[in-house]
Design a protein around this motif. Sequence first.
Motif, PDB file in Angstrom:
ATOM      1  N   VAL A  36      57.851  52.105  54.295  1.00 29.20           N
ATOM      2  CA  VAL A  36      58.066  52.919  53.151  1.00 29.20           C
ATOM      3  C   VAL A  36      59.621  52.951  52.846  1.00 29.20           C
ATOM      4  O   VAL A  36      60.485  53.000  53.694  1.00 29.20           O
ATOM      5  N   THR A  37      60.019  52.952  51.702  1.00 32.21           N
ATOM      6  CA  THR A  37      61.495  52.857  51.270  1.00 32.21           C
ATOM      7  C   THR A  37      61.887  54.068  50.467  1.00 32.21           C
ATOM      8  O   THR A  37      60.883  54.507  49.711  1.00 32.21           O
ATOM      9  N   VAL A  57      49.027  55.015  45.597  1.00 36.66           N
ATOM     10  CA  VAL A  57      50.066  53.814  46.409  1.00 36.66           C
ATOM     11  C   VAL A  57      49.160  52.745  46.681  1.00 36.66           C
ATOM     12  O   VAL A  57      48.057  52.542  47.271  1.00 36.66           O
ATOM     13  N   ALA A  58      49.603  51.494  46.235  1.00 32.74           N
ATOM     14  CA  ALA A  58      49.045  50.107  46.214  1.00 32.74           C
ATOM     15  C   ALA A  58      50.052  49.044  46.861  1.00 32.74           C
ATOM     16  O   ALA A  58      51.100  49.075  46.527  1.00 32.74           O
ATOM     17  N   TYR A  59      49.561  48.502  47.931  1.00 30.45           N
ATOM     18  CA  TYR A  59      48.127  48.685  48.586  1.00 30.45           C
ATOM     19  C   TYR A  59      48.497  48.921  49.951  1.00 30.45           C
ATOM     20  O   TYR A  59      49.298  48.017  50.726  1.00 30.45           O
ATOM     21  N   GLU A  71      55.415  41.365  53.287  1.00 33.72           N
ATOM     22  CA  GLU A  71      56.131  42.397  52.967  1.00 33.72           C
ATOM     23  C   GLU A  71      55.317  43.625  52.914  1.00 33.72           C
ATOM     24  O   GLU A  71      55.884  44.738  52.637  1.00 33.72           O
ATOM     25  N   GLN A  72      54.113  43.824  52.852  1.00 35.53           N
ATOM     26  CA  GLN A  72      53.094  44.741  52.496  1.00 35.53           C
ATOM     27  C   GLN A  72      53.139  45.725  53.640  1.00 35.53           C
ATOM     28  O   GLN A  72      53.197  45.099  54.839  1.00 35.53           O
ATOM     29  N   ILE A  73      52.600  47.062  53.502  1.00 36.43           N
ATOM     30  CA  ILE A  73      52.641  47.954  54.516  1.00 36.43           C
ATOM     31  C   ILE A  73      51.310  47.713  55.221  1.00 36.43           C
ATOM     32  O   ILE A  73      50.094  47.654  54.742  1.00 36.43           O
ATOM     33  N   VAL A  74      51.156  47.453  56.664  1.00 44.16           N
ATOM     34  CA  VAL A  74      49.957  47.680  57.456  1.00 44.16           C
ATOM     35  C   VAL A  74      50.166  49.108  58.041  1.00 44.16           C
ATOM     36  O   VAL A  74      51.031  49.566  58.505  1.00 44.16           O
ATOM     37  N   GLY A  82      57.007  57.072  57.571  1.00 42.92           N
ATOM     38  CA  GLY A  82      57.407  56.850  56.416  1.00 42.92           C
ATOM     39  C   GLY A  82      56.477  57.282  55.360  1.00 42.92           C
ATOM     40  O   GLY A  82      56.655  57.748  54.323  1.00 42.92           O
ATOM     41  N   LEU A  83      55.168  56.937  55.908  1.00 42.94           N
ATOM     42  CA  LEU A  83      53.895  57.196  54.625  1.00 42.94           C
ATOM     43  C   LEU A  83      54.007  58.987  54.801  1.00 42.94           C
ATOM     44  O   LEU A  83      53.773  59.401  53.632  1.00 42.94           O
TER      45      LEU A  83
END
Length: 407
Positions: A36-37, A57-59, A71-74, A82-83
């Motif tokens: 998360v930024t 939030v996707a995804y 680059e996606q969040i796991v 961050g979430l």
Amino acid sequence: MSAPDVFAPATLGPVTLRNRTVKAATFEGRTPHGQVTDELIDYHLAPARGGIGLTTVAYLAVAPEGRTHHEQIVVGPDTLAGLRRLTDAVHETGAAIAAQVGHAGPVANGRSNKVHAIAASPMPSPLSMQMVRAASEADLTRVTGAYVTAARTLVRAGFDVLELHMAHSYLISSFLAPGLNRRKDRWGGMLENRARLARQVARAVREEVGDEVAVTAKLSLSDGFKGGVTLDTGLEVAQLLESDGTLDAMQLSGGSSLMNPMYLFRGDVPLREFAATMPLPVRLGMQTPVGRAFLKQIPFQEAYFLDKALRFREALSTPLMLLGGINRRDTMQRAMELGFEYVAMGRAVLREPDLVNRIQAGDAAAGICIHCNQCMPTIYAPGGTRCTVRDPGAPGSQLSLEPHVAG
């Protein structure tokens, strides 16, 4: 009995929303390191401050190979803090927040993720130029468990709603589509088998979270390609899920990220700009007739999924979110009159994050998005997904700003 006011408070399972508007999941492109930024938080704060009832939030991937790219969040212990920061910020505005949680399956870029993608059946990937392998029994057990673990983490992170991604040829959707699922085991063949993974995941997540949060699903009412989920198949899947009692609502979508993405978006096709964001082999392929056919020109019309969605509304008692080109106040209210409980918007609030507040205040009757779809290529550009009309200086923006009306 009069239809509910779209701007009045409403419930979604155990959650109270300040109104019935939903910002649909639109890939943000703001997590360059899988975290998360501030930019991701600002992206969701804009529609939250603009009056939306629920932002999505996707995804959020349940496993490393389930990302569309690296680059996606796991979802996991290292992304929890961050979430939590994201949900706390959105809650301060009075809006609720949903996590679209899923596994990309064949839509994942295995080369980017450095782990091969999985799907119902083997298939070549146009994204990674690798073969996507068929998920094994062990894979499906692991992935189901990953959904459960991710669900628990997302509850701890403060999300109000978990949206299970079951559309767009992602993993669960690849099992539902007979053209993508050629299995001969208990996961293939008749629809009851092809729907096994969808039902298993929904049941496992519901058993984990109970009524702590709402659980919804994004479902396809039609994939828009031969061998994909049809209207009749999509309705049968929805009825099976309803019979299980695992969902608080369903969001009705369509199209395939692999086979027919414009079926979801409609309107202008930014082929040149989209090709410019792709690796060279894909870029060259998109310039061929086959490549051009991939991004089909489908005229935009207001609420373009409405007719198909009405079939679901007539057959189901589960609350439904109407999606697909909703820009106008009268369309929102008409959806309420037709029995839909919520309306979901994507491009309209990307163009105008304060659209809900402006419509509710009477300052606007409709959004001004022109459905040029120039926002689509920006998901791969520095800075992430954005409206290039509203922000003409955005990276990747190549749009003429002369006004026009989408078809």
